[in-house]
Design an enzyme around this catalytic site. Structure first.
Site, PDB file in Angstrom:
ATOM      1  N   HIS A  81     -25.664 -51.275 -23.023  1.00  8.22           N
ATOM      2  CA  HIS A  81     -25.306 -52.300 -22.274  1.00  8.22           C
ATOM      3  C   HIS A  81     -24.393 -52.298 -21.054  1.00  8.22           C
ATOM      4  O   HIS A  81     -23.229 -51.954 -21.799  1.00  8.22           O
ATOM      5  CB  HIS A  81     -25.672 -53.951 -22.829  1.00  8.22           C
ATOM      6  CG  HIS A  81     -26.081 -55.063 -21.679  1.00  8.22           C
ATOM      7  ND1 HIS A  81     -24.909 -55.441 -20.725  1.00  8.22           N
ATOM      8  CD2 HIS A  81     -27.134 -55.499 -21.559  1.00  8.22           C
ATOM      9  CE1 HIS A  81     -25.790 -56.292 -20.054  1.00  8.22           C
ATOM     10  NE2 HIS A  81     -26.997 -56.623 -20.437  1.00  8.22           N
ATOM     11  N   ASP A 139     -33.565 -56.193 -25.357  1.00  5.69           N
ATOM     12  CA  ASP A 139     -34.854 -55.921 -25.383  1.00  5.69           C
ATOM     13  C   ASP A 139     -35.330 -55.111 -26.746  1.00  5.69           C
ATOM     14  O   ASP A 139     -36.532 -54.867 -26.940  1.00  5.69           O
ATOM     15  CB  ASP A 139     -35.018 -54.700 -24.249  1.00  5.69           C
ATOM     16  CG  ASP A 139     -34.760 -55.233 -22.943  1.00  5.69           C
ATOM     17  OD1 ASP A 139     -33.689 -55.075 -22.380  1.00  5.69           O
ATOM     18  OD2 ASP A 139     -35.729 -55.916 -22.354  1.00  5.69           O
TER      19      ASP A 139
HETATM   20  C1  SDX Z   1     -31.316 -55.146 -19.549  1.00  5.86           C
HETATM   21  O1  SDX Z   1     -27.492 -55.760 -16.651  1.00  5.86           O
HETATM   22  C2  SDX Z   1     -28.090 -56.586 -17.331  1.00  5.86           C
HETATM   23  O2  SDX Z   1     -27.534 -57.838 -17.645  1.00  5.86           O
HETATM   24  C3  SDX Z   1     -29.555 -56.274 -17.771  1.00  5.86           C
HETATM   25  C4  SDX Z   1     -29.952 -57.008 -18.964  1.00  5.86           C
HETATM   26  C5  SDX Z   1     -30.355 -58.435 -18.189  1.00  5.86           C
HETATM   27  O3  SDX Z   1     -30.578 -59.571 -18.909  1.00  5.86           O
HETATM   28  O4  SDX Z   1     -30.651 -58.546 -16.773  1.00  5.86           O
HETATM   29  O5  SDX Z   1     -29.099 -57.503 -19.990  1.00  5.86           O
HETATM   30  C6  SDX Z   1     -31.582 -56.613 -19.368  1.00  5.86           C
HETATM   31  O6  SDX Z   1     -31.442 -54.421 -18.566  1.00  5.86           O
HETATM   32  C7  SDX Z   1     -30.729 -54.455 -20.873  1.00  5.86           C
HETATM   33  C8  SDX Z   1     -30.551 -53.143 -20.940  1.00  5.86           C
HETATM   34  C9  SDX Z   1     -31.974 -52.601 -21.257  1.00  5.86           C
HETATM   35  N1  SDX Z   1     -32.153 -51.104 -21.117  1.00  5.86           N
HETATM   36  C10 SDX Z   1     -32.159 -50.343 -22.075  1.00  5.86           C
HETATM   37  O7  SDX Z   1     -32.351 -50.648 -23.349  1.00  5.86           O
HETATM   38  C11 SDX Z   1     -32.519 -48.812 -21.642  1.00  5.86           C
HETATM   39  C12 SDX Z   1     -31.416 -47.872 -22.442  1.00  5.86           C
HETATM   40  N2  SDX Z   1     -30.105 -48.160 -22.071  1.00  5.86           N
HETATM   41  C13 SDX Z   1     -29.542 -47.382 -21.447  1.00  5.86           C
HETATM   42  O8  SDX Z   1     -30.101 -46.780 -20.228  1.00  5.86           O
HETATM   43  C14 SDX Z   1     -27.970 -47.830 -20.737  1.00  5.86           C
HETATM   44  O9  SDX Z   1     -27.185 -48.153 -21.973  1.00  5.86           O
HETATM   45  C15 SDX Z   1     -28.060 -48.963 -19.961  1.00  5.86           C
HETATM   46  C16 SDX Z   1     -28.692 -48.481 -18.379  1.00  5.86           C
HETATM   47  C17 SDX Z   1     -28.565 -50.161 -20.296  1.00  5.86           C
HETATM   48  C18 SDX Z   1     -26.367 -49.180 -19.455  1.00  5.86           C
HETATM   49  O10 SDX Z   1     -26.037 -47.812 -18.919  1.00  5.86           O
HETATM   50  P1  SDX Z   1     -24.586 -47.650 -18.300  1.00  5.86           P
HETATM   51  O11 SDX Z   1     -23.646 -48.850 -18.716  1.00  5.86           O
HETATM   52  O12 SDX Z   1     -24.574 -47.204 -17.095  1.00  5.86           O
HETATM   53  O13 SDX Z   1     -23.863 -46.713 -19.413  1.00  5.86           O
HETATM   54  P2  SDX Z   1     -23.728 -45.278 -19.272  1.00  5.86           P
HETATM   55  O14 SDX Z   1     -25.147 -44.801 -18.809  1.00  5.86           O
HETATM   56  O15 SDX Z   1     -22.549 -44.821 -18.468  1.00  5.86           O
HETATM   57  O16 SDX Z   1     -23.553 -44.714 -20.662  1.00  5.86           O
HETATM   58  C19 SDX Z   1     -22.194 -44.532 -21.278  1.00  5.86           C
HETATM   59  C20 SDX Z   1     -22.346 -43.438 -22.393  1.00  5.86           C
HETATM   60  C21 SDX Z   1     -22.839 -42.305 -21.904  1.00  5.86           C
HETATM   61  O17 SDX Z   1     -22.375 -41.284 -22.910  1.00  5.86           O
HETATM   62  P3  SDX Z   1     -21.201 -40.333 -22.574  1.00  5.86           P
HETATM   63  O18 SDX Z   1     -21.174 -39.896 -21.300  1.00  5.86           O
HETATM   64  O19 SDX Z   1     -19.834 -41.566 -22.434  1.00  5.86           O
HETATM   65  O20 SDX Z   1     -20.962 -39.291 -23.571  1.00  5.86           O
HETATM   66  O21 SDX Z   1     -23.345 -44.179 -23.429  1.00  5.86           O
HETATM   67  C22 SDX Z   1     -24.508 -43.371 -23.588  1.00  5.86           C
HETATM   68  C23 SDX Z   1     -24.439 -42.376 -22.269  1.00  5.86           C
HETATM   69  O22 SDX Z   1     -25.084 -41.232 -22.348  1.00  5.86           O
HETATM   70  N3  SDX Z   1     -25.839 -44.021 -23.719  1.00  5.86           N
HETATM   71  C24 SDX Z   1     -26.511 -43.917 -24.379  1.00  5.86           C
HETATM   72  C25 SDX Z   1     -27.419 -44.864 -24.500  1.00  5.86           C
HETATM   73  N4  SDX Z   1     -27.022 -45.792 -23.513  1.00  5.86           N
HETATM   74  C26 SDX Z   1     -25.884 -45.186 -22.951  1.00  5.86           C
HETATM   75  N5  SDX Z   1     -27.101 -42.890 -25.213  1.00  5.86           N
HETATM   76  C27 SDX Z   1     -28.203 -42.871 -26.030  1.00  5.86           C
HETATM   77  N6  SDX Z   1     -28.810 -43.898 -25.961  1.00  5.86           N
HETATM   78  C28 SDX Z   1     -28.762 -44.941 -24.948  1.00  5.86           C
HETATM   79  N7  SDX Z   1     -29.583 -45.871 -24.867  1.00  5.86           N
END
Ligand code: SDX
Length: 425
Positions: free
Chosen positions: A308, A365
């Site tokens: 998140h 989720d």
């Molecule tokens: C919702 O914003 C809100 O409030 C949203 C929400 C709401 O109520 O409106 O809470 C609802 O959208 C919840 C999120 C639902 N999405 C998912 O479950 C999809 C999977 N999650 C990812 O896509 C991701 O975690 C996000 C989009 C939720 C957050 O992405 P960020 O904050 O941009 O984080 P990032 O992409 O910069 O990741 C940071 C690190 C990275 O690794 P490094 O580059 O540091 O090595 O964490 C890793 C990413 O590769 N990473 C994951 C991951 N999420 C982040 N690795 C594996 N699986 C994941 N799910």
């Protein structure tokens, strides 16, 4: 007494610039950089707005480090355990919890306004079977602008109240119709003898001239899911809604844009993706393979339902939903492979250094999808459920911006990396 400012020094020429710090009622202060370009000739850069406050708001507060979420100052666990979704919608839209009389009147309003103009059915008739309900719902909300055009220009609090009640009341009916049309099923009109959330389940499950009984445990679980989704500060879909509000776009266009943004797999589409991912993994002995893929930088695979932007600790909504999931599975006697796979993924992710070091905890989720499956809600309707919950929050945020004295249109700048001027050959 130190000044409430920060100073930025350009080390290329020693120039220094001072910017005011604005303090919050709780949570991080902000640095007001609205004059940054005028003073420095440079833009600031923050892809995805990870450190950028886009607005001032009184509505929802989140502390991602401590896993705190409050609606208008009321903690999410109080709202989920002691109040209903209609209490929550009233609170978000009006700023205070309703008195019993206000709640009774609001509930009556929701019933009276739950029917949609028959013209919407002609629009829905045009869509093919198997059309995704989110696409149908987005079109249905846009179509409200063709039917209630006097709300294209909201000027008084009475006009806002009528418009917001109309949209909150009609979204569940449009949502249920979207599902029924996507399956070629006869639509079921709202039953004014049923409550808000019960009515949605009724319109999803009933058949013409068939009386159905719905279990309280199901109604309460879904009502809590709506409450937990009702607002969440400046998330991506709320930012879309606010962007439209900043252009003075009308609420139906703004909510339709919010639906489009929410549908994305990284946002509200994640709950459907969680279930599809658990089904794809299929068994506990394949979990390790997919965990390895999620950690592999060269593999685009991500674990849906984890991570998140704000919560680097447990999502407080996920904590509440985890208990509801466990209770519901027991009540409805649901077990099976999906739960086993989900539990193994959860256990690994909560202990694996890759996830723990990045604060990648299960989010709302990860649990909502399994509960909605237990409620026999089809996967393609999961994001629609999110829309029903989030609509009062979107409208409250739209209205908060519209009430501002000097509305500034959302118009960010860029770091241009394109070609310098070229002379045509
Ligand atoms: C919702 O914003 C809100 O409030 C949203 C929400 C709401 O109520 O409106 O809470 C609802 O959208 C919840 C999120 C639902 N999405 C998912 O479950 C999809 C999977 N999650 C990812 O896509 C991701 O975690 C996000 C989009 C939720 C957050 O992405 P960020 O904050 O941009 O984080 P990032 O992409 O910069 O990741 C940071 C690190 C990275 O690794 P490094 O580059 O540091 O090595 O964490 C890793 C990413 O590769 N990473 C994951 C991951 N999420 C982040 N690795 C594996 N699986 C994941 N799910």
């Amino acid at each position: 007494m130190s000044k409430n400012t920060v100073t930025v020094i350009d080390n290329r020429n020693g120039n220094s610039y001072e910017f005011n710090i604005l303090d919050a009622s709780i949570g991080p202060s902000v640095v007001d950089i609205s004059t940054f370009y005028k003073n420095t000739g440079m833009f600031t850069y923050d892809e995805g707005y990870t450190s950028t406050a886009s607005c001032k708001s009184d509505i929802t507060y989140i502390d991602g480090e401590t896993g705190k979420l409050m609606y208008r100052g009321y903690d999410i666990s109080y709202m989920a355990n002691k109040k209903t979704f209609l209490d929550t919608a009233f609170l978000l839209l009006n700023g205070d919890l309703p008195t019993q009389e206000e709640l009774d009147n609001f509930t009556l309003e929701m019933k009276k306004r739950s029917f949609v103009h028959e013209a919407v059915k002609k629009l829905f008739d045009a869509f093919p079977d198997r059309a995704h309900p989110m696409a149908i719902l987005s079109a249905g909300v846009s179509a409200l602008a063709t039917l209630y055009f006097k709300h294209l220009d909201i000027n008084t609090s009475e006009e806002f109240r009528e418009m917001s009640n109309r949209i909150v009341a009609k979204i569940p009916t449009l949502a249920a119709f979207s599902y029924r049309y996507s399956k070629g099923l006869p639509i079921i009109y709202p039953d004014l003898n049923r409550g808000f959330t019960e009515n949605f389940l009724y319109m999803m499950r009933a058949y013409p001239h068939q009386h159905i009984e719905l279990r309280d445990v199901e109604i309460k679980a879904l009502d809590t899911i709506f409450t937990l989704h009702a607002d969440h500060e400046q998330n991506a879909s709320t930012t879309a809604v606010r962007n439209l509000a900043s252009t003075m776009a009308h609420p139906y266009a703004a909510i339709s844009a919010g639906i489009g943004a929410l549908w994305g797999k990284s946002h509200g589409g994640a709950n459907e993706s969680v279930i599809r991912q658990l089904e794809m993994i299929g068994s506990v002995d394949k979990v390790d393979e997919y965990i390895a893929r999620a950690k592999d930088k060269n593999d685009p695979f991500r674990l849906m339902g984890f991570g998140h932007r704000v919560y680097k600790n447990f999502d407080p909504r996920a904590t509440i939903l985890k208990d509801i999931r466990d209770d519901l599975m027991g009540e409805l006697n649901i077990s099976g492979k999906l739960i086993e796979v989900a539990n193994k993924i959860e256990h690994i992710a909560l202990n694996d250094e890759y996830f723990v070091s990045r604060g990648l905890y299960p989010n709302i989720d990860f649990y909502s999808g399994l509960i909605l499956q237990a409620l026999k809600i089809p996967k393609e309707m999961f994001a629609v459920i999110f829309v029903i919950g989030r609509t009062p929050g979107w409208i409250a945020q739209w209205n908060e911006l519209q009430q501002q004295k000097n509305i500034k249109i959302a118009r960010p700048r860029q770091l241009y990396n394109g070609p310098t001027e070229r002379t045509p050959k």
